[in-house]
Every structure is written in structure tokens, then in C-alpha cells.
Design a protein around this motif. Structure first.
Motif, PDB file in Angstrom:
ATOM      1  N   ALA A  91       3.947  33.179 -17.387  1.00 48.11           N
ATOM      2  CA  ALA A  91       4.991  33.063 -16.604  1.00 48.11           C
ATOM      3  C   ALA A  91       5.253  31.749 -16.315  1.00 48.11           C
ATOM      4  O   ALA A  91       4.280  30.913 -16.290  1.00 48.11           O
ATOM      5  CB  ALA A  91       4.639  34.042 -15.396  1.00 48.11           C
ATOM      6  N   THR A  92       6.491  31.484 -16.029  1.00 46.19           N
ATOM      7  CA  THR A  92       6.818  30.204 -15.286  1.00 46.19           C
ATOM      8  C   THR A  92       6.257  29.784 -14.110  1.00 46.19           C
ATOM      9  O   THR A  92       5.737  30.715 -13.473  1.00 46.19           O
ATOM     10  CB  THR A  92       8.392  30.036 -15.228  1.00 46.19           C
ATOM     11  N   ASN A  95       7.579  31.968 -11.491  1.00 42.65           N
ATOM     12  CA  ASN A  95       7.454  33.336 -11.457  1.00 42.65           C
ATOM     13  C   ASN A  95       5.831  33.373 -10.960  1.00 42.65           C
ATOM     14  O   ASN A  95       5.699  34.570 -10.191  1.00 42.65           O
ATOM     15  CB  ASN A  95       7.557  34.046 -12.867  1.00 42.65           C
ATOM     16  N   ASN A  96       5.138  32.479 -11.194  1.00 45.56           N
ATOM     17  CA  ASN A  96       3.669  32.696 -10.729  1.00 45.56           C
ATOM     18  C   ASN A  96       4.011  32.493  -9.193  1.00 45.56           C
ATOM     19  O   ASN A  96       3.113  33.086  -8.445  1.00 45.56           O
ATOM     20  CB  ASN A  96       2.879  31.412 -11.367  1.00 45.56           C
ATOM     21  N   TRP A  98       6.346  33.204  -7.304  1.00 46.59           N
ATOM     22  CA  TRP A  98       6.924  34.433  -6.845  1.00 46.59           C
ATOM     23  C   TRP A  98       6.064  35.672  -6.754  1.00 46.59           C
ATOM     24  O   TRP A  98       6.160  36.594  -5.897  1.00 46.59           O
ATOM     25  CB  TRP A  98       8.191  34.682  -7.762  1.00 46.59           C
ATOM     26  N   LEU A  99       4.974  35.774  -7.545  1.00 43.89           N
ATOM     27  CA  LEU A  99       4.040  37.011  -7.512  1.00 43.89           C
ATOM     28  C   LEU A  99       3.893  37.577  -6.327  1.00 43.89           C
ATOM     29  O   LEU A  99       3.941  38.820  -6.011  1.00 43.89           O
ATOM     30  CB  LEU A  99       3.141  36.770  -8.500  1.00 43.89           C
ATOM     31  N   ARG A 102       6.692  39.256  -4.871  1.00 48.70           N
ATOM     32  CA  ARG A 102       7.249  40.416  -5.800  1.00 48.70           C
ATOM     33  C   ARG A 102       6.184  41.671  -5.603  1.00 48.70           C
ATOM     34  O   ARG A 102       6.625  42.746  -5.553  1.00 48.70           O
ATOM     35  CB  ARG A 102       6.842  39.959  -7.337  1.00 48.70           C
ATOM     36  N   LYS A 108      13.390  38.656  -7.000  1.00 52.22           N
ATOM     37  CA  LYS A 108      13.637  37.151  -7.483  1.00 52.22           C
ATOM     38  C   LYS A 108      14.660  36.485  -6.594  1.00 52.22           C
ATOM     39  O   LYS A 108      14.190  35.539  -6.313  1.00 52.22           O
ATOM     40  CB  LYS A 108      13.711  37.124  -8.952  1.00 52.22           C
ATOM     41  N   ARG A 112      13.861  33.420  -3.830  1.00 49.42           N
ATOM     42  CA  ARG A 112      14.149  32.300  -4.289  1.00 49.42           C
ATOM     43  C   ARG A 112      14.151  31.108  -3.313  1.00 49.42           C
ATOM     44  O   ARG A 112      13.351  30.120  -3.842  1.00 49.42           O
ATOM     45  CB  ARG A 112      15.749  32.330  -4.986  1.00 49.42           C
ATOM     46  N   GLU A 129      10.430  25.663 -13.722  1.00 48.18           N
ATOM     47  CA  GLU A 129      10.941  26.592 -15.158  1.00 48.18           C
ATOM     48  C   GLU A 129       9.713  25.964 -15.933  1.00 48.18           C
ATOM     49  O   GLU A 129       9.872  26.656 -17.249  1.00 48.18           O
ATOM     50  CB  GLU A 129      12.305  26.170 -15.511  1.00 48.18           C
TER      51      GLU A 129
END
Ligand code: ADP
Ligand code: ADP
Length: 228
Positions: A91-92, A95-96, A98-99, A102, A108, A112, A129
Motif C-alpha cells: 500500500a502507498t 493508504n497506510n 489512512w488505515l 478506514r 478515502k 484525505r 504516493e
């Protein structure tokens, strides 16, 4: 009122090891506490108990100011930073981080701004990214700190977070952590066996000894030199 109260906490594992004996302490809002002591004195055990990752054998832990669920159990807002950055390699960086949001059901798009804000705090907004393999050890650790901060926890638990890093990176991260703490005023419990780190970072040092794990000193400390 304290954020957390430990009252007579002991932990005896099933193999008979007394990892912790009769520990009592109040953790107050805004404190930066170092738990300082040799390997095996029960530092991680304390953190795990505070985080709800293990029950004490005896004693109680109270969260006087936290929200409670229907059964009356406290719902403390805690984040944990481990020695290993434990990022998802596929994962970018975005995304890490965001976990944790999430997992709370935050999309997402809705996450942001908070993800970018957390990345900015640790100076990695340009790497959103990128993938973990493209980052240095210190950068990975920053990502895992951003992931811990993204939920805006009341209590940040850090278990020897910089132990695996080289000395210069470690010093830099100590500095950055200190500045973030001074700016945002979280409550932090920082496990270390470095006297330097404990004196440099914290305003309270809890010294522990091993066999059995116990507290031998609990002292307030002033910064030994002016900070800018
Ligand atoms: P508890 O009494 O809290 O259930 P256990 O003694 O059953 O804990 O051990 C929990 C887990 O920790 C087991 O998987 C065990 O293999 C592992 N473990 C045992 N000894 C140690 C040790 N000295 N350090 C770290 N982990 C250990
Ligand atoms: P520290 O973080 O200060 O190095 P720990 O909290 O990890 O210390 O461990 C305290 C003591 O409890 C040590 O003697 C360790 O070997 C023992 N211990 C930790 N986890 C377990 C476990 N699951 N089962 C048995 N003994 C354990």
C-alpha cells in the motif's frame, strides 16, 4: 482528573514470571512520560496493559475522562507506535496512514485532509504516493507515527520507537517528536532504555527495575537546557 489511573497493577504470566509488581501511577493530560529501565523490567507489559492488549493479573486501570460504551467499559482513544514500523508493503504511504480511519469507516475522500495533515506533521506530504520500500528506515518510522496521529489520539504509546534507527536519524526524530509534542500537547508514554532519550524528551521519568518488574523511581524533570 488524570487521563489514566493504574492502581496496584501486577502481571504474572502462566510460566510464573512476574513481569510487573504492584504498579500504581496517574497519567495526566499533556505529560510526556518516559518509562526507563533495562530489558525485561516490564515496560512493554505496562504499555500493553494500558492499550488493552493484555489483562493485568491484579489491580485496576481507570479512564476517568473517557467515553464509555453501553456496558460501561471505557473507550480510550489510544494509538500505539511499535519499534518496527509494521507498514503494509503493498500500500502507498497515503493508504497506510489512512488505515486507522478506514477501519472506522471513513472513506478515502473524507480522510484525505486528515491523512495529508498527519503526513505534513512528520514532513512526508510529498511521499503520499510512494511505497514503503522506497523509503529509508527513518521515513518508515515517520509514516508509522503519522498513522498513529491521524486518529488524533488522547494518548500516544510508543514502545522503543527509534531503537532500530541509526543514531543521527534517531536524534532527528527525537527532535521532531519533541517539537510536535510542544505544539500539539498530546499525552505520551515513551518506552526506552536510553537515559539520553528520557532526559531529552520527557517531563516525567518513571524508572523501572527487573526481576520482578517494578517502579523504583517516578520523577518530574525539567528540560536541562532552553528549547526554542
Ligand atoms: P498469559 O498468561 O497472559 O496468557 P502466556 O504465558 O500464556 O500469557 O503467554 C502468551 C504468549 O507469549 C505465548 O504465545 C507464549 O509462547 C509467549 N511467551 C512466553 N514466554 C515469553 C517471553 N519470555 N517473552 C515473550 N513472549 C513469551
Ligand atoms: P521490557 O519491555 O521492559 O523489556 P517486558 O514487559 O517485555 O519487558 O517483559 C517483562 C518480563 O516478562 C520479562 O521477564 C519477559 O521475559 C516476561 N514476559 C513478557 N511477556 C511474557 C509472556 N507472554 N509470557 C511469559 N513471560 C513474559
Amino acid at each position: 482528573r488524570p487521563l489514566v489511573s493504574l492502581r496496584g497493577i501486577s502481571k504474572v504470566f502462566s510460566n510464573g514470571t512476574t513481569a510487573l509488581q504492584n504498579m500504581s501511577m496517574d497519567i495526566r493530560q499533556g505529560e510526556f512520560i518516559s518509562l526507563l529501565g533495562p530489558s525485561g523490567c516490564g515496560k512493554s507489559t505496562v504499555l500493553r496493559i494500558i492499550a488493552g492488549l493484555g489483562d493485568p493479573s491484579s489491580g485496576t486501570i481507570e479512564w476517568p475522562t473517557s467515553n464509555h460504551d453501553a456496558s460501561g467499559k471505557a473507550l480510550p482513544e489510544i494509538s500505539f507506535v511499535f519499534q518496527e514500523p509494521t507498514l503494509m508493503p503493498w500500500a502507498t504511504v497515503f493508504n497506510n496512514v489512512w488505515l486507522p480511519l478506514r477501519l472506522k469507516g471513513i472513506s478515502k475522500q473524507a480522510a484525505r485532509d486528515r491523512v495529508l495533515e498527519a503526513l505534513e506533521m512528520v514532513g512526508l506530504e510529498k511521499f503520499a504516493e510512494a511505497y514503503p520500500r522506497e523509503l529509508s528506515g527513518g521515513m518508515k518510522m515517520r509514516v508509522s507515527i503519522a498513522r498513529a496521529l491521524v486518529t488524533r489520539p488522547k494518548l500516544l504509546l510508543m514502545d522503543e520507537p527509534f531503537a532500530a534507527l541509526d543514531e543521527i536519524t534517531r536524534f532527528k526524530l527525537n527532535n521532531d517528536l519533541l517539537h510536535l509534542w510542544e505544539k500539539f500537547g498530546w499525552t505520551v508514554i515513551f518506552v526506552t532504555h536510553s537515559v539520553f532519550e528520557s532526559v531529552y524528551l520527557s517531563n516525567r521519568i518513571v524508572v523501572m527495575a527487573a526481576r520482578p518488574g517494578r517502579v523504583v523511581n517516578d520523577m518530574a524533570v525539567d528540560a536541562p537546557y532552553p528549547r526554542d
